[in-house]
Design an enzyme around this catalytic site. Sequence first.
Site, PDB file in Angstrom:
ATOM      1  N   ARG A 120      76.110  72.742  97.280  1.00 30.15           N
ATOM      2  CA  ARG A 120      76.526  71.344  96.866  1.00 30.15           C
ATOM      3  C   ARG A 120      78.324  71.320  96.704  1.00 30.15           C
ATOM      4  O   ARG A 120      78.537  72.535  96.757  1.00 30.15           O
ATOM      5  CB  ARG A 120      76.135  71.096  95.400  1.00 30.15           C
ATOM      6  CG  ARG A 120      74.467  70.869  95.174  1.00 30.15           C
ATOM      7  CD  ARG A 120      74.251  70.947  93.894  1.00 30.15           C
ATOM      8  NE  ARG A 120      72.856  70.643  93.574  1.00 30.15           N
ATOM      9  CZ  ARG A 120      71.949  71.944  93.466  1.00 30.15           C
ATOM     10  NH1 ARG A 120      72.280  72.927  93.165  1.00 30.15           N
ATOM     11  NH2 ARG A 120      70.710  71.427  93.324  1.00 30.15           N
ATOM     12  N   LYS A 167      74.317  73.484  89.584  1.00 30.86           N
ATOM     13  CA  LYS A 167      73.886  72.182  88.945  1.00 30.86           C
ATOM     14  C   LYS A 167      72.730  72.663  87.885  1.00 30.86           C
ATOM     15  O   LYS A 167      71.932  73.696  87.946  1.00 30.86           O
ATOM     16  CB  LYS A 167      72.899  71.207  89.954  1.00 30.86           C
ATOM     17  CG  LYS A 167      72.598  69.881  89.199  1.00 30.86           C
ATOM     18  CD  LYS A 167      72.178  68.915  90.281  1.00 30.86           C
ATOM     19  CE  LYS A 167      71.813  67.680  89.690  1.00 30.86           C
ATOM     20  NZ  LYS A 167      71.496  66.822  90.791  1.00 30.86           N
ATOM     21  N   HIS A 177      77.112  66.485 101.254  1.00 34.08           N
ATOM     22  CA  HIS A 177      75.715  66.245 100.883  1.00 34.08           C
ATOM     23  C   HIS A 177      74.975  66.304 102.297  1.00 34.08           C
ATOM     24  O   HIS A 177      73.712  66.926 101.897  1.00 34.08           O
ATOM     25  CB  HIS A 177      75.244  65.339  99.795  1.00 34.08           C
ATOM     26  CG  HIS A 177      74.115  65.703  99.334  1.00 34.08           C
ATOM     27  ND1 HIS A 177      73.721  66.477  98.327  1.00 34.08           N
ATOM     28  CD2 HIS A 177      72.849  64.908  99.373  1.00 34.08           C
ATOM     29  CE1 HIS A 177      72.619  66.626  98.060  1.00 34.08           C
ATOM     30  NE2 HIS A 177      71.736  65.697  98.706  1.00 34.08           N
ATOM     31  N   ARG A 185      74.137  69.832 103.421  1.00 34.15           N
ATOM     32  CA  ARG A 185      73.064  70.331 102.442  1.00 34.15           C
ATOM     33  C   ARG A 185      71.573  69.630 103.022  1.00 34.15           C
ATOM     34  O   ARG A 185      70.952  70.611 103.089  1.00 34.15           O
ATOM     35  CB  ARG A 185      73.118  69.918 101.050  1.00 34.15           C
ATOM     36  CG  ARG A 185      72.304  70.724 100.103  1.00 34.15           C
ATOM     37  CD  ARG A 185      72.799  70.179  98.620  1.00 34.15           C
ATOM     38  NE  ARG A 185      71.621  70.521  97.543  1.00 34.15           N
ATOM     39  CZ  ARG A 185      71.313  71.667  97.039  1.00 34.15           C
ATOM     40  NH1 ARG A 185      71.787  72.891  97.583  1.00 34.15           N
ATOM     41  NH2 ARG A 185      70.305  71.692  96.282  1.00 34.15           N
ATOM     42  N   HIS A 200      66.488  73.948  93.203  1.00 31.69           N
ATOM     43  CA  HIS A 200      65.948  72.766  92.635  1.00 31.69           C
ATOM     44  C   HIS A 200      64.754  73.184  91.586  1.00 31.69           C
ATOM     45  O   HIS A 200      64.047  74.147  91.638  1.00 31.69           O
ATOM     46  CB  HIS A 200      64.917  71.938  93.606  1.00 31.69           C
ATOM     47  CG  HIS A 200      65.814  71.324  94.623  1.00 31.69           C
ATOM     48  ND1 HIS A 200      65.159  70.781  95.885  1.00 31.69           N
ATOM     49  CD2 HIS A 200      67.085  70.413  94.621  1.00 31.69           C
ATOM     50  CE1 HIS A 200      66.229  70.270  96.708  1.00 31.69           C
ATOM     51  NE2 HIS A 200      67.258  70.254  95.772  1.00 31.69           N
ATOM     52  N   TYR A 250      62.674  66.556 101.505  1.00 35.41           N
ATOM     53  CA  TYR A 250      62.924  67.011 102.634  1.00 35.41           C
ATOM     54  C   TYR A 250      61.807  67.136 103.605  1.00 35.41           C
ATOM     55  O   TYR A 250      62.050  67.221 104.802  1.00 35.41           O
ATOM     56  CB  TYR A 250      63.836  68.110 102.642  1.00 35.41           C
ATOM     57  CG  TYR A 250      64.970  67.945 101.694  1.00 35.41           C
ATOM     58  CD1 TYR A 250      66.137  67.490 102.287  1.00 35.41           C
ATOM     59  CD2 TYR A 250      65.102  68.298 100.468  1.00 35.41           C
ATOM     60  CE1 TYR A 250      67.319  67.112 101.591  1.00 35.41           C
ATOM     61  CE2 TYR A 250      66.206  68.050  99.596  1.00 35.41           C
ATOM     62  CZ  TYR A 250      67.292  67.494 100.403  1.00 35.41           C
ATOM     63  OH  TYR A 250      68.410  67.525  99.592  1.00 35.41           O
TER      64      TYR A 250
END
Length: 156
Positions: free
Chosen positions: A15, A40, A105, A108, A131, A140
């Site tokens: 990120r 994150k 992004h 990514r 995640h 994805y």
Amino acid sequence: RDRIIGLTLLYCGLRAAELCALRVDHLDFQRRQLWVREGKGAKDRVLPIPRKLLGPLRGWVGPRASGVVFPSREGGGPMTTRALRYMVRRWAEAAGLKRQGISPHKFRHAYLSRLLESGATIHEVQRLAGHANIATTSIYLHCMSDDRMREAVDRL
């Protein structure tokens, strides 16, 4: 610096804030590992450094043992996410992709999509992406090509 930033985004799927916060002591070139500290959700994770990135990144870091990997051009502190977004926008314009919405992004997204395309499982991609929920990673899956689906069916 800018070339190595692009390669790091593309080959590590960081990120924007993770790339800007990356420190030299978060890199272990012997083990080919990169630590994302307080990504994150304030979570840490370890990523393998791909062979294609290892040499260029090691060359960029050089003899430094501390500090940010990608310092700001003004003052040597960490690069800001705003500066990173601006840099990527300039790359897109230079490549004639001005209207494509290219952003950090997108690198990514390309990284995670390419992992799935190359045969990584969704659980592997989830872990590499950091995640918490597999549903986030499943976004994805739309990138799966018809050829890849045919190959999966043919393996039955």
